[in-house]
Each structure stands twice: as structure tokens, then as C-alpha cells.
Design an enzyme around this catalytic site. Structure first.
Site, short mmCIF file in Angstrom:
data_model
loop_
_atom_site.label_atom_id
_atom_site.label_comp_id
_atom_site.label_asym_id
_atom_site.label_seq_id
_atom_site.Cartn_x
_atom_site.Cartn_y
_atom_site.Cartn_z
CB CYS A 1 -1.07 0.02 1.16
SG CYS A 1 -2.35 1.06 1.05
CG HIS B 1 -3.93 -3.98 2.51
ND1 HIS B 1 -3.38 -3.72 3.51
CD2 HIS B 1 -4.46 -3.09 1.92
CE1 HIS B 1 -3.15 -2.34 3.66
NE2 HIS B 1 -3.94 -1.95 2.69
CD GLU C 1 -2.75 -6.64 5.35
OE1 GLU C 1 -3.25 -5.73 5.54
OE2 GLU C 1 -2.00 -7.05 4.13
#
Length: 437
Positions: free
Chosen positions: A286, A380, A382
């Protein structure tokens, strides 16, 4: 018989929703947009008025994770899902050890400035819930508005772009709409500096590879994803000059964060020197991806309405570790800025991913012949919440750090995947420790 009846009662009680008593009377509220539109409803949460940037998220679940994501700093968050708050808010504490980083959600508090929902749930039901969305917002000083047409708001934001807003609550709701020059733009401030750690600290110090993390506003699940794969983390302020201590580490990670990446030019210049002089693995997500791009010579630009949600498809243009070229991955995203796609790309760099919806750059990587091991992704891996299509990128990164630490001879054209190198670790339960800058 008595025990059996008590068990039935317990099961019945778990099946009932908990009524959320109002933390304050429902006051009138109005969402004003700088473009002239106003939406009247009723407030919940903190009884106060705020300014911010109005954005929308298409996430269907995980409102608690979205609201605690530091990347939403300064923003009025509009949820497109009609009902929000139905499963309440959990207790937000965990141990700090080799599995967890102190919080269940993405940070210790609500990060967005306000929330806008069509229908806030006055009853919630979940086995981990300890309070309602309204009481949580009130406790964190965050106002909300409900009873508005979020579909209409979303269409406006989609068509005209992200818009500055004002959520007026209580007596302020009866005042005239603000003049255009009165609206506050959070992008003019260095939001990263507001959410980044002020002092370095360690997580899982007994991990077998040492990773430095530049904290631009790191989500807890990013740190958790690294810790659970055996990394010993030192989390540093966003503008810490890593070059002073880089030889102590096996890899460098750059986290997500809010706002305009141009406020982080100091970090980009430091990173440019790191990439020129240091050959160990570097991975950014990001904001970290954008800082890597600026350090490489790419330009960051403001998108019309950004990408926020859990269903953004990205096409892999190159293979690396668990990522295979030509495959589409569904990703979780939260960003307003992106790197500009240019031809030719800077020497030693190539596009890694591209967005299937708007063709924006979703990832970059160092080329095989550059001798570097650097990756950046706009999305992302995760999640929290969202799909786990790319979660193994953390394992790929850690595997590269382990391989580099052991001086294994791995062809750069085929970076090591996690499956090629499985560590044999015994984990203790270390304490969170402050370290000197």
C-alpha cells in the site's frame, strides 16, 4: 435433568441477540458534501460534528477491521452494505508473543473520522462481541449517521470522485451547509506522521530472521502475518533512516498508511539510498508500495475515488514465489493514490500486477537482472478482512530473507517460495520491548 435444562438455557441465551442500549439520545445529523449535496439522518456514537474526506467501501464484512485501519485516518467512511453493527465489537486485546501483537483488530482505536451507514444495528449477536457499534464509536469519540441513502451517496462519490464532507450533529445539523472554502482536506496534512509509532519497538525478538518495519500506519494483521512466520520485528518510525542500522537486519518491510505519499518523500529518499547500496529483500504494501515506487523514480497520483473493498481483481504480470504470471487474484484494498503506469519503466523495474477494473498499477518488482530483491503491492495480502489469495507473499518474503541470511544460491529469475525452505523453529513467548532509536 437439571444440568441438561441449564445447558438448554445457556444455548438459548447464546442464540439471542443483545440489545444495544443507546449511549446517547439519537440526535439529528446531516452529511454535507462540498459538491453541494446534503443527506439528513440521525446520529449515533459520539455527539459531535467533524470534517473529513468522504469515501466509500464495498466491504460486506469486517467493519471493525476497516474502522481500525490507520489508512482511514481523516476519512468519513461510507459503508455500501446496508446493515452495519449486527455482530457488535469484540474485546480488542491479545497477548504479545510469537502469534499475536496485542490487538485483535487493526489498531487500538477507531481510526476513521466518522461512519455513514444506511441502518445501524441496535441489536448485535456474536460470541466474541462485548459492545455495540454505537457505544464503541462513542467511547472513541467518533460520530456516525444512520438512516441515509448510502446508495445515492456512493453513486455520487463514484461519479464525481472522493469528496470533502462535514458531518453535522445535534444543533449543528440545523445550520446552513458550509461554504466550499470551509471544508477541510485531510490530504494537506501528513497523516502518516499522526499514526506512525514515535519510538522503535520489538515484536517476537526470538524469531530466526530479523526484519525492520517502517511504520507508515501498519495494520496489526501485517505485523501478525510476519510474526507468525517466524520473523523478529523491529518497528521503526516512518522517517527513521534505516541506513544507519541496516546491516543488523535480514530484510526491510514497508507498511500501509494514510494520505498523500508525497508527504513521505523523506522516507523515499532514504529508501533510494538503501536500494542502491543494500541487496537484501525489501517488501512494501500500500503506502509502502508507493514509497518504493517513488524511490525507483515513478510518480504517484490521486485517483478519482480510489479502491476500497475486499473484491478487487488484479492480474499478475510476472511470476515470483507463490505468484504466477497470468493468474487473476482477488484482493483487499484501501487506497486513494496509485503509481502512474509509464513506458518505459525505470531501469531495473517492471510492473508486477495491474488492476483488472481500472488498469491502475497494483504492484512493481525489481527485474531479474537488477540484482535486487524488491517487491511492492498496492493491495493487502494479509486481508483482515477479505480474500486470502495472496497471503503466501508473506511466506515468500520471509523465505527470501532466510535464504539470503544463509547465503543460498538462488537464481534471481525464480525467487524462492516458502515451500522451498521450511524453518525448524521453537517459539518462546517474548515480551514487547522498546529499543533505542
Amino acid at each position: 435433568m437439571l444440568a441438561r435444562n441449564l445447558t438448554r438455557i445457556a444455548r438459548l441465551s447464546r442464540g439471542l441477540a443483545t440489545h444495544a442500549p443507546s449511549t446517547s439520545p439519537f440526535l439529528p445529523a446531516v452529511l454535507h458534501l462540498k459538491t453541494g449535496e446534503s443527506f439528513a439522518g440521525r446520529s449515533f456514537g459520539a455527539p459531535q460534528s467533524i470534517w473529513g474526506e468522504t469515501v466509500f467501501s464495498t466491504s460486506i464484512t469486517s467493519y471493525t477491521e476497516s474502522m481500525t485501519d490507520p489508512s482511514y485516518r481523516g476519512q468519513i467512511l461510507v459503508f455500501t452494505t446496508p446493515l452495519i453493527g449486527n455482530y457488535g465489537v469484540p474485546h480488542n486485546k491479545t497477548p504479545v508473543d510469537d502469534k499475536d501483537v496485542g490487538v485483535i483488530l487493526e489498531s487500538e482505536r477507531v481510526q476513521c473520522s466518522a461512519v455513514v451507514v444506511a441502518d445501524v444495528a441496535e441489536k448485535f449477536s456474536h460470541y466474541t462481541a462485548v459492545e455495540s457499534l454505537a457505544s464503541w464509536c462513542a467511547r472513541n469519540g467518533v460520530p456516525g449517521i444512520t438512516g441515509v441513502d448510502t446508495r445515492a451517496i456512493t453513486r455520487l462519490l463514484r461519479d464525481q470522485g472522493t469528496t470533502l464532507g462535514r458531518l453535522a450533529v445535534g444543533d449543528d445539523a440545523s445550520l446552513p451547509a458550509p461554504r466550499p472554502e470551509q471544508f477541510w482536506d485531510p490530504m494537506t496534512e501528513n497523516l502518516v506522521d499522526q499514526v506512525s509509532t514515535k519510538t522503535p519497538y520489538e515484536l517476537n525478538p526470538k524469531g530466526d530472521v530479523k526484519i525492520a518495519v517502517l511504520d507508515f500506519g501498519a495494520k496489526a494483521n501485517i505485523l501478525r502475518s510476519l510474526v507468525r512466520r517466524g520473523a523478529a520485528l523491529t518497528v521503526l518510525p516512518w522517517n527513521f533512516d534505516f541506513n544507519k542500522i541496516r546491516d543488523q537486519y535480514d530484510g526491510l518491510f514497508l507498511s500501509n498508511g494514510p494520505g498523500d505519499p508525497k508527504h513521505c518523500m523523506e522516507a523515499a529518499l532514504n529508501l533510494r539510498r538503501t536500494m542502491q547500496e543494500w541487496n537484501k529483500p525489501i517488501f512494501g504494501i500500500c503506502m509502502g508500495h508507493q514509497v518504493i515506487g517513488m524511490a525507483a523514480g515513478l510518480e504517484a497520483y490521486r485517483m478519482t475515488f480510489g479502491n476500497r473493498g475486499h473484491n478487487q481483481p488484479v492480474l499478475a504480470l510476472a511470476s515470483s514465489g507463490s505468484i504466477k504470471a497470468g493468474r487473476v487474484y482477488v484482493t483487499s484494498q484501501n487506497h486513494q493514490y496509485a503509481l502512474k503506469l509509464q513506458d518505459p519503466f525505470p531501469a531495473g523495474w517492471e510492473p508486477f500486477f495491474i488492476n483488472c477494473n481500472d488498469s491502475s498499477v497494483e504492484g512493481i518488482k525489481s527485474t531479474a537482472d537488477s540484482g535486487k530483491k524488491v517487491w511492492g503491492v498496492q493491495f493487502h495480502p494479509e486481508s483482515a478482512g477479505g480474500p486470502l489469495d495472496t497471503i503466501e507473499m508473506f511466506a515468500d518474503f520471509i523465505a527470501e530473507c532466510r535464504a539470503d541470511k544463509l547465503h543460498l544460491n538462488i537464481p534471481r529469475s525464480e525467487p524462492m517460495s516458502a515451500a522451498q525452505f521450511a524453518p525448524n523453529l521453537t517459539h518462546a513467548a517474548p515480551q514487547r520491548v522498546a529499543v533505542a532509536a
